[in-house]
Design a protein around this motif. Structure first.
Motif, PDB file in Angstrom:
ATOM      1  N   LEU A   1       7.084 -70.457  -1.943  1.00 26.37           N
ATOM      2  CA  LEU A   1       8.215 -69.612  -2.355  1.00 26.37           C
ATOM      3  C   LEU A   1       7.687 -68.250  -2.808  1.00 26.37           C
ATOM      4  N   LEU A   2       8.329 -67.213  -2.332  1.00 27.16           N
ATOM      5  CA  LEU A   2       8.053 -65.866  -2.817  1.00 27.16           C
ATOM      6  C   LEU A   2       9.222 -65.503  -3.742  1.00 27.16           C
ATOM      7  N   ILE A   3       8.902 -65.264  -5.004  1.00 34.20           N
ATOM      8  CA  ILE A   3       9.957 -65.059  -6.001  1.00 34.20           C
ATOM      9  C   ILE A   3       9.816 -63.677  -6.608  1.00 34.20           C
TER      10      ILE A   3
ATOM     11  N   GLU B   1       0.543 -53.064  -5.504  1.00 36.76           N
ATOM     12  CA  GLU B   1      -0.071 -53.207  -4.190  1.00 36.76           C
ATOM     13  C   GLU B   1      -0.090 -54.684  -3.758  1.00 36.76           C
ATOM     14  N   GLU B   2      -0.479 -55.525  -4.715  1.00 35.59           N
ATOM     15  CA  GLU B   2      -0.543 -56.951  -4.412  1.00 35.59           C
ATOM     16  C   GLU B   2       0.856 -57.501  -4.116  1.00 35.59           C
ATOM     17  N   ALA B   3       1.840 -57.029  -4.906  1.00 39.62           N
ATOM     18  CA  ALA B   3       3.228 -57.466  -4.685  1.00 39.62           C
ATOM     19  C   ALA B   3       3.683 -57.045  -3.296  1.00 39.62           C
ATOM     20  N   GLU B   4       3.348 -55.827  -2.942  1.00 39.32           N
ATOM     21  CA  GLU B   4       3.754 -55.309  -1.636  1.00 39.32           C
ATOM     22  C   GLU B   4       3.100 -56.134  -0.519  1.00 39.32           C
ATOM     23  N   ASP B   5       1.838 -56.547  -0.732  1.00 36.04           N
ATOM     24  CA  ASP B   5       1.155 -57.417   0.230  1.00 36.04           C
ATOM     25  C   ASP B   5       1.925 -58.714   0.439  1.00 36.04           C
ATOM     26  N   LEU B   6       2.344 -59.312  -0.668  1.00 36.63           N
ATOM     27  CA  LEU B   6       3.056 -60.590  -0.586  1.00 36.63           C
ATOM     28  C   LEU B   6       4.391 -60.410   0.115  1.00 36.63           C
ATOM     29  N   ARG B   7       5.096 -59.353  -0.293  1.00 38.42           N
ATOM     30  CA  ARG B   7       6.393 -59.067   0.326  1.00 38.42           C
ATOM     31  C   ARG B   7       6.255 -58.785   1.808  1.00 38.42           C
TER      32      ARG B   7
END
Lengths: 471, 471
Positions: free
Chosen positions: A277-279, A314-320
């Protein structure tokens, strides 16, 4: 069917440079992002303003020429395949942001504006346009409106229709209507704005839209939660919502999808668990932190074997972006990718995913599933090869059974991709014969000559409902 | 027109006790909350379930009998006056909350449920149904859906249509349709749910609705801000929204309204200033406090001469109920009260209120204005006397000019009350001739015999647009 005289008339309307009919041009617009649907248009026109659109429509009405309005053709339901030939209408010359109204928090745009251009523009002003279909880098607002596009933020913020306040459109007789306005409340007559949103170009050509904006949420956080089993992931989703938290994003990817994304992007995604899950949550800092802590805890309690919190933008953007590029990644596996959007009440996600797995095995086809867990909008994606007729037949049977399962589970045949040509034979499964009759009455009343995107939504014949006991 | 035989048939459908045709019953349902519109129905029927509704509709279709579906008759546009006689349909026997789905956050109800009953029920479960028309203690959900009712929380949370996920309805031929479902995303066909919401009983009889719920906001704060001038109040509204705050409620009352409420309720409202704003915010504690502090500061900076913060729930409820009872209070002043809902983009509230004051003076009529400043939805309310024909003529001219002004200022003739019989002659001012033609095509397609609430929305003739240079 389209004479030299007519071509000259169209050239007189929108300029020689905006009328194309070479084989190359016709071929370029003979298909959209949907596999297995292709037909040549006769002409490709790119009007420069509303009055040119109206003149083109009048000319088409006079000569019974089909009109296919087309954004960037990213739709996945064969909504812009020119199945009856005729004119493809492009909006590359109508791609301006016309007005940003800071007092009323609205933006007025032409249909050809690229979704991401609009999103970036308003975010630069600390405002927010939430609908974010995965195709947003390419798709146009006009296309989004015609398809009522969804996206990853739909659970919390709704879909395109929730942000369209008013429209200007050209009717099939060439008349121009204006619906709604910069108004939060307007009950003057039937809700024609909502009728046009999602009508897939079958009722009118949209020439301008006034959209609602909201303040940009100041903070956002992202976590990735990995689960050993599908059921645990689905239970976590239910528990989050039962805790009265509505996250911005609650995305689901199955193991196969994660594996493919990781192979493609190499960003260290876990590939050993059945569901990920990506939350995400956005809003004021305190609420975001509170919600995220709670969701972190809920995932742990529901058996998450690993939880990863994005420590930087940056990490969030990678996941998204990993999630956003699921389709591109999957598309690399086989020559043909067929992405569906069977949608169920979110309480039925786990049974639906299990059904998809069962059906894929039954027909021996490769299906990976990802999608919007929070709103029950799943994307079972089949990796196949158009050239293999025998396999394609099994693929079709599998999807038919998937649509059937989603209806049986209280869902719908399409959550955000539209009906188009592809799902028209299944529409009656969802809305019934009476629903089809109402739609036909509306279509017939507004477009009696059936020149607006003919062959879409309304099927020549409806597929027989499957009779099964195993769902 | 309605024979003894037919009465027996209706009795056979829904029971003798649910068929009324005494003079007293017919008189009781000959009008709604709208002044100056009255007509006797032939029969008053109270079906007990969907199938009885369908049987009644079929019988009416066969005998060309008009059907007027009616909630509690609180509408203010003569939407339920039985202007062509026929059958008034009541939903007092269809008033159950059928299911609350905690997983999908939906509630499914019959049309006769009282709005406040529903609101209280879901709030008891820590859930929230935001649409809150001022009539909520009496109005029904079916009526709210048919009128697309707004309310005080519309600015932040939207109106009824934003919460209707799915409908069951009986078409004019007796067929039953089901639209939407427990689905956050559904693009299977035209948006028939949105078409039925706000269609004022002219297309179908709603027999069941599935509504969206959201988590109940944990905190709420209320302040009252008093301004020396209208302009200062309007500037404060703009400044609040420009500061990217969307409060739950941003209500406006003019001096005359406040005076009357204070006379009626005696809760210590200030009566010496030109405009009062009632401001509320809800959400997580930290955000509410932050927003309220900011709004307090903005009001001070924009010349608020007094700011009162509710120190208890009780005090807040007093302030809210004061606003909610504006109509009742005003209604005590003269024999007849005519409440309108001219709506403009919120940036035009001050010019609109000034226009209303100018027009009232021009025609020498008494008009007080209150309403939803945040969404531009104003309620100019005329205190008059039906029996005074000469005055009533001036009242009508004044409202005509008010509608004109709201259109000129980018607004609409009705923000939340509906078109009904009363505003039908003005509808074309807002949606144009082409818009009327589209509506007629839809109506004709779905209800070719025009049995569903005839005489509403569609006018025999449209009022001439005023030609003025002073707006």
């Amino acid at each position: 069917m389209i004479t030299e005289n007519l071509i000259q008339s169209f050239q007189a309307i929108c300029g020689i440079e905006n009328v194309e009919y070479s084989n190359a041009a016709r071929l370029a617009y003979s298909y959209d992002a949907t596999a297995n649907f292709q037909a040549l248009p006769d002409l490709v026109l790119a009007p420069r303003n509303r009055d040119e659109v109206a003149a083109i429509v009048k000319m088409c009405a006079e000569h019974h020429i089909p009109i296919v309005p087309r954004g960037s053709g990213t739709n996945l339901s064969a909504g812009t395949s020119p199945s009856s030939g005729g004119v493809v209408l492009l909006f590359k010359n109508m791609n301006q942001i016309l007005e940003l109204d800071q007092e009323n928090l609205t933006v007025t745009v032409q249909p050809g504006v690229i979704t991401k251009t609009l999103i970036d523009y308003v975010e630069g002003l600390d405002l927010f346009y939430p609908p974010d279909p995965s195709s947003l880098k390419i798709s146009t607002i006009g296309g989004n409106i015609s398809e009522n596009s969804g996206g990853l933020r739909g659970l919390k913020y709704g879909v395109t229709k929730d942000y369209v306040l008013g429209l200007e459109a050209v009717l099939p007789n060439g008349d121009i209507i204006r619906t709604g306005g910069k108004l939060a409340k307007d009950v003057a007559g039937y809700d024609l704005t909502s009728l046009l949103v999602g009508s897939e170009g079958t009722l009118a050509v949209i020439t301008e839209a006034t959209l609602k904006l909201i303040p940009k949420p100041p903070f956002k956080e992202t976590i990735l939660a990995m689960f050993q089993t599908l059921e645990e992931a689905a239970e976590a989703v239910s528990a989050i919502l039962a805790a009265r938290i509505i996250p911005t994003t609650l995305e689901f990817m199955d193991q196969g999808t994660v594996q493919v994304i990781e192979d493609y992007k190499q960003i260290g995604l876990p590939t050993h668990c059945e569901a990920v899950l990506l939350i995400e949550q956005d809003g004021p800092l305190e609420s975001v932190e509170k919600d995220m802590d709670k969701m972190y805890q809920i995932c742990s309690e529901h058996g998450a074997i690993e939880l990863r919190k994005a420590e930087s933008d940056e990490e969030a953007e990678d996941l998204r972006s990993a999630r956003r590029e699921a389709l591109s990644a999957l598309a690399k596996l086989r020559p043909t990718t067929i992405l569906e959007d069977a949608t169920v009440p979110r309480s039925n996600i786990a049974p639906m995913v299990r059904e998809i797995i069962r059906i894929a095995a039954k027909y021996n086809v490769t299906i990976r599933t990802f999608g919007h867990a929070g709103d029950g909008n799943l994307h079972p994606t089949c990796l196949t090869d158009l050239r293999d007729k025998e396999e394609m037949e099994r693929v079709e049977q599998a999807f038919e059974e998937i649509f059937h399962a989603s209806i049986e589970l209280g869902g719908t045949i399409t959550g955000e991709h539209g009906v188009g040509e592809m799902k028209a034979p299944y529409l009656e499964w969802k809305i019934g014969e009476a629903g089809i009759q109402v739609m036909k009455a509306i279509k017939q009343g507004i477009d009696p000559m059936n020149i607006m995107n003919p062959g879409k939504m309304f099927a020549k014949s409806t597929k027989e409902r499957l009779v099964m006991s195993n769902v």
